[in-house]
Design a protein around this motif. Structure first.
Motif, mmCIF file in Angstrom:
data_model
loop_
_atom_site.group_PDB
_atom_site.id
_atom_site.type_symbol
_atom_site.label_atom_id
_atom_site.label_comp_id
_atom_site.label_asym_id
_atom_site.label_seq_id
_atom_site.Cartn_x
_atom_site.Cartn_y
_atom_site.Cartn_z
ATOM 1 N N ALA A 191 62.402 112.421 16.563
ATOM 2 C CA ALA A 191 62.704 112.034 17.389
ATOM 3 C C ALA A 191 63.159 113.206 17.972
ATOM 4 N N LEU A 192 63.776 112.641 19.334
ATOM 5 C CA LEU A 192 65.227 112.991 19.810
ATOM 6 C C LEU A 192 65.125 112.523 21.509
ATOM 7 N N SER A 193 66.605 111.937 21.229
ATOM 8 C CA SER A 193 67.184 111.337 22.243
ATOM 9 C C SER A 193 67.649 112.076 23.310
ATOM 10 N N PHE A 194 67.293 111.803 25.064
ATOM 11 C CA PHE A 194 67.852 112.392 25.466
ATOM 12 C C PHE A 194 68.469 111.123 26.942
ATOM 13 N N SER A 195 69.410 111.854 27.942
ATOM 14 C CA SER A 195 69.779 111.807 28.165
ATOM 15 C C SER A 195 68.873 110.711 29.642
ATOM 16 N N SER A 196 67.861 110.717 29.442
ATOM 17 C CA SER A 196 67.496 110.110 30.716
ATOM 18 C C SER A 196 65.084 110.101 30.298
ATOM 19 N N GLY A 197 64.702 109.413 30.750
ATOM 20 C CA GLY A 197 63.186 109.552 30.629
ATOM 21 C C GLY A 197 62.584 110.934 31.270
ATOM 22 N N MET A 198 63.587 111.243 32.154
ATOM 23 C CA MET A 198 62.823 112.462 33.050
ATOM 24 C C MET A 198 63.473 114.265 32.272
ATOM 25 N N ALA A 199 64.171 113.953 31.329
ATOM 26 C CA ALA A 199 64.765 114.562 30.709
ATOM 27 C C ALA A 199 63.566 114.753 29.342
ATOM 28 N N ALA A 200 63.743 113.515 28.896
ATOM 29 C CA ALA A 200 62.530 114.326 27.923
ATOM 30 C C ALA A 200 61.268 114.373 28.600
ATOM 31 N N ILE A 201 61.091 114.387 29.434
ATOM 32 C CA ILE A 201 59.309 115.204 29.674
ATOM 33 C C ILE A 201 59.746 116.302 30.372
ATOM 34 N N ASP A 202 61.097 116.075 30.936
ATOM 35 C CA ASP A 202 61.398 118.202 31.779
ATOM 36 C C ASP A 202 61.134 119.114 30.216
ATOM 37 N N ALA A 203 61.903 118.213 29.032
ATOM 38 C CA ALA A 203 61.993 119.278 27.592
ATOM 39 C C ALA A 203 60.208 119.622 27.471
ATOM 40 N N VAL A 204 59.784 118.977 27.495
ATOM 41 C CA VAL A 204 58.663 119.030 27.186
ATOM 42 C C VAL A 204 58.265 119.813 27.975
ATOM 43 N N ALA A 205 57.715 119.899 29.264
ATOM 44 C CA ALA A 205 57.195 120.662 31.001
ATOM 45 C C ALA A 205 57.862 121.879 30.100
ATOM 46 N N SER A 206 58.672 121.982 29.659
ATOM 47 C CA SER A 206 59.467 123.575 29.440
ATOM 48 C C SER A 206 59.275 124.209 28.752
ATOM 49 N N LEU A 207 57.756 123.892 27.569
ATOM 50 C CA LEU A 207 57.380 124.477 26.992
ATOM 51 C C LEU A 207 56.317 125.011 26.790
#
Ligand SMILES: *Cc1c(COP(=O)(O)O)cnc(C)c1O
Length: 390
Positions: free
Chosen positions: A76-92
């Motif tokens: 699991a990876l922890s991010f500064s917000s839910g949107m940051a987590a979503i952004d990380a996935v979309a950045s793939l």
């Protein structure tokens, strides 16, 4: 607590103990907050475990271990917000890729996709994920992510994670199935066990549970995803701070027991609203009249704490109703111990164009409740007062 013993333990036990290795220096039962940006090194080039807190921090590691355990994931990876987590996935994604997403999607996810990632020659289609044939027909050769949100926000529609994951994998083994599990939480639903590749959370909501922290998380089990998503976490830098990780870990200790009460209260309130003649429609997967009640029973352990409903009245009266409750605070967000009420069309979902809202059935008069853990009789009497006034 030996973390290996935990693997087979129930979620109530894991939410108390997972990730919580005792502090080796003091034996502290609660995780220390390693409020540090950097770490002393003995010699250059030894490649220590911790060198800088954007790339690693022990408090964050404990939270990540805990989140992985809750979602039955390897990582699991922890991010500064839910949107940051979503952004990380979309950045793939890469230019030319296509994403298929649920039609009633969290407003912020819709905005990130259509206003930001669309600028990089990435295309998006938003479809009704309730119907597997619709999804099959909408899959393209270049579809790299299928983005599911179940139950959805704010209409509480479900999609079949298992059936859709199978269909997507049949189509292409290069396409990731991502499930936003914010509404269900790992207590009620584990998408990885149903065939999804990545689970994402706004831990701001139920996982944190006390409306005192903004955070996000991803959980998954594939090694290649760990390599790619860890790179996104540390290269883009939207990491969660040590104190926020601590608060989230503290909140998680009561996650299972909180969910029990959220669900019990919501079930009673949904039944009350459903039986009321001033309420036109109630959206709650726990109601036997919900079109996907059977799927909810199959896919989820309970039905959650979110309800939306329409009053049999005009917009002005709905606005007045949400503005005058005693125990339901008028506010965006959800999943905290306190009950919240809001008006999606003008608040959380205002970023979705009115025409799109109409298409998905999000009425201007819709009201959303995040049912808290208060005494349910108090909550019911507050709602009754408002309904009597109409
Ligand atoms: C709140 C929310 C998000 C975004 O999370 P933040 O922590 O606000 O950035 C994403 N998905 C869903 C379903 C949410 O409710």
């Amino acid at each position: 607590m030996n973390q290996d013993d935990l693997e087979k333990a129930a979620i109530e036990t894991r939410s108390v103990h997972a990730g919580n290795s005792l502090d080796p220096e003091t034996g502290a039962v609660m995780p220390p907050v390693y409020q540090t940006s950097t770490y002393a090194q003995r010699k250059p080039g030894l490649d220590p475990k911790y060198e800088y807190s954007r790339s690693g921090n022990p408090t964050r590691d404990r939270l990540q271990d805990c989140l992985a355990s809750l979602e039955c994931a390897q990582y699991a990876l922890s991010f500064s917000s839910g949107m940051a987590a979503i952004d990380a996935v979309a950045s793939l994604l890469e230019p030319g890729d296509h994403v298929l997403a649920s039609r009633d999607l969290y407003g912020g996810t819709y905005r990130l996709f259509t206003k930001h990632f669309s600028r990089y020659q990435i295309t998006f289609d938003f479809v009704d994920m309730r119907d597997v044939d619709t999804v099959k027909n909408a899959l393209k050769e270049n579809t790299k992510i299928v983005w599911l949100e179940t139950p959805s926000n704010p209409l509480l529609t479900l999609c079949d994670i298992e059936v859709l994951s199978l269909a997507v994998k049949e189509h292409s083994d290069k396409c990731l199935v991502v499930v936003d599990n914010t509404f269900a939480t790992p207590v009620l639903q584990n998408p990885l066990n149903l065939g999804a590749d990545i689970v994402c959370h706004s831990v701001t909501k139920y996982v944190g549970g006390h409306s005192d922290v903004i955070g996000g998380a991803l959980a998954f089990s594939r090694d290649d995803l760990q390599e790619k998503l860890y790179f996104q976490q540390y290269a883009r830098g939207a990491v969660s701070a040590p104190w926020d990780c601590y608060l989230t870990l503290r909140g998680i200790k009561t996650l299972a027991i909180r969910m029990e009460r959220h669900c019990a209260n919501a079930e009673k309130i949904a039944a009350y609203l459903f039986g009321h003649d001033k309420v036109k429609k109630v959206h709650y997967p726990g109601l036997s009249v919900h079109p996907q009640h059977e799927l909810a029973k199959k896919q989820m352990k309970n039905f959650g704490g979110m309800i939306s409903f329409e009053l049999d009245s005009d917009l002005e009266i709905s606005i007045n109703f949400v503005s005058t409750r005693r125990f339901f605070t008028l506010a965006e967000s959800l999943g905290g111990v306190e009950s919240l009420i809001e008006h999606p069309a003008s608040m959380t979902h205002a970023s979705i164009p009115a025409e799109e809202r109409r298409k998905i059935g999000l009425k201007d008069g819709l009201i959303r409740l995040s049912v808290g853990i208060e005494n349910v009789e108090d909550l019911l009497s507050d709602l009754e007062e408002g309904l009597n006034y109409i």
